[in-house]
Design an enzyme around this catalytic site. Structure first.
Site, short mmCIF file in Angstrom:
data_model
loop_
_atom_site.label_atom_id
_atom_site.label_comp_id
_atom_site.label_asym_id
_atom_site.label_seq_id
_atom_site.Cartn_x
_atom_site.Cartn_y
_atom_site.Cartn_z
N ILE A 48 7.38 -2.10 7.22
CA ILE A 48 7.44 -0.65 7.19
C ILE A 48 8.04 -0.17 5.87
CG2 ILE A 48 8.26 1.43 8.34
CD1 ILE A 48 6.33 -0.27 10.01
N LYS A 49 7.33 0.73 5.24
CA LYS A 49 7.77 1.24 3.94
C LYS A 49 8.35 2.64 4.12
CE LYS A 49 5.82 1.11 -0.78
NZ LYS A 49 4.53 1.02 -1.50
N VAL A 50 9.58 2.85 3.64
CA VAL A 50 10.25 4.14 3.79
C VAL A 50 10.77 4.60 2.43
CG1 VAL A 50 10.92 3.65 6.18
CG2 VAL A 50 12.52 3.13 4.32
N ALA A 77 3.23 -0.93 4.84
CA ALA A 77 2.53 0.27 5.32
C ALA A 77 3.56 1.39 5.38
CB ALA A 77 1.92 0.02 6.70
N THR A 134 0.86 -1.18 0.00
CA THR A 134 0.00 0.00 0.00
C THR A 134 0.89 1.23 0.00
OG1 THR A 134 -0.12 0.29 2.41
CG2 THR A 134 -1.69 -1.24 1.41
#
Length: 219
Positions: A82-84, A56, A27
């Site tokens: 975790i998306k960075v 996310a 997402t």
């Protein structure tokens, strides 16, 4: 190759999960906004639909706030990834999180040098954007190939997550080059099933079967 679906639409995710072929979900803030739902609520629901990673994304731009947002997000479920963004602060956050055993997807990758940095930061996944790369006059497939070569050279464990996939050809080319994951909109996944000769062959089988007047017992 792992298949992730790139959406925040619960109905689409359920449909894809029911095929048994779905390995995860990605997402981003744009997809969450499109869903019109609460960010935390929809992310939690998605995590309950699949066993694999659910990316996310943080929305902060500085390391300190990224870490605070990540702390909130990783409490949602064990399969949150975790998306960075691929920035200095993003990679600093990636290094810190992966050192603690948290999955991290480094997104918005547009060069092999960036992918090299993401791997050195310990990223679980790096997301090169094929379609957007092509849109700007570059070769998205060349990017995938360069990253694969570099990762193989140094035995990096970061998985190449081909993103911004627009069509089934992108999937095929990414698989040929050794991308570990392809994340796709639901329509592209459905397109992988389609072939005119499959449809034509099935139509012929059904017509021939109907001529026999037989049926296969179902109870």
């Amino acid at each position: 190759m792992k298949f992730f679906v790139d959406t925040a639409d619960i109905a689409d995710i359920k449909e894809m999960a029911d095929t048994g072929l779905l390995d995860g979900v990605t997402t981003n803030p744009s997809l969450i906004a499109k869903s019109g739902r609460d960010f935390m609520e929809v992310t939690k629901e998605i995590c309950g639909l699949v066993d694999g990673p659910v990316s996310a994304e943080v929305v902060a731009l500085d390391h300190e706030t990224m870490m605070k947002e990540a702390e909130t997000l990783r409490k949602i479920a064990d399969n949150v990834c975790i998306k960075v963004p691929l920035t200095i602060d993003g990679l600093k956050t990636c290094k810190k999180l992966t050192s603690d055993g948290t999955m991290v997807n480094v997104t918005l990758c547009f060069s092999a040098n960036q992918a090299l940095l993401a791997a050195k930061a310990g990223a679980t996944f790096v997301s090169p954007f094929i379609g957007r790369h092509d849109d700007n006059g570059f070769d998205g497939m060349e990017l995938i190939g360069d990253i694969r070569l570099i990762y193989n050279n140094y035995d990096f464990q970061t998985e190449i997550l081909a993103a911004s996939i627009r069509n089934p050809v992108h999937v095929l080319q990414s698989a040929r080059l050794g991308a570990d994951v392809a994340t796709m909109p639901p329509a592209v996944i459905k397109g992988l099933f389609k072939h005119v000769l499959t449809d034509k062959g099935l139509e012929g089988f059904i017509k021939d079967w109907e001529k026999t007047g037989q049926s296969i017992p179902t109870s």
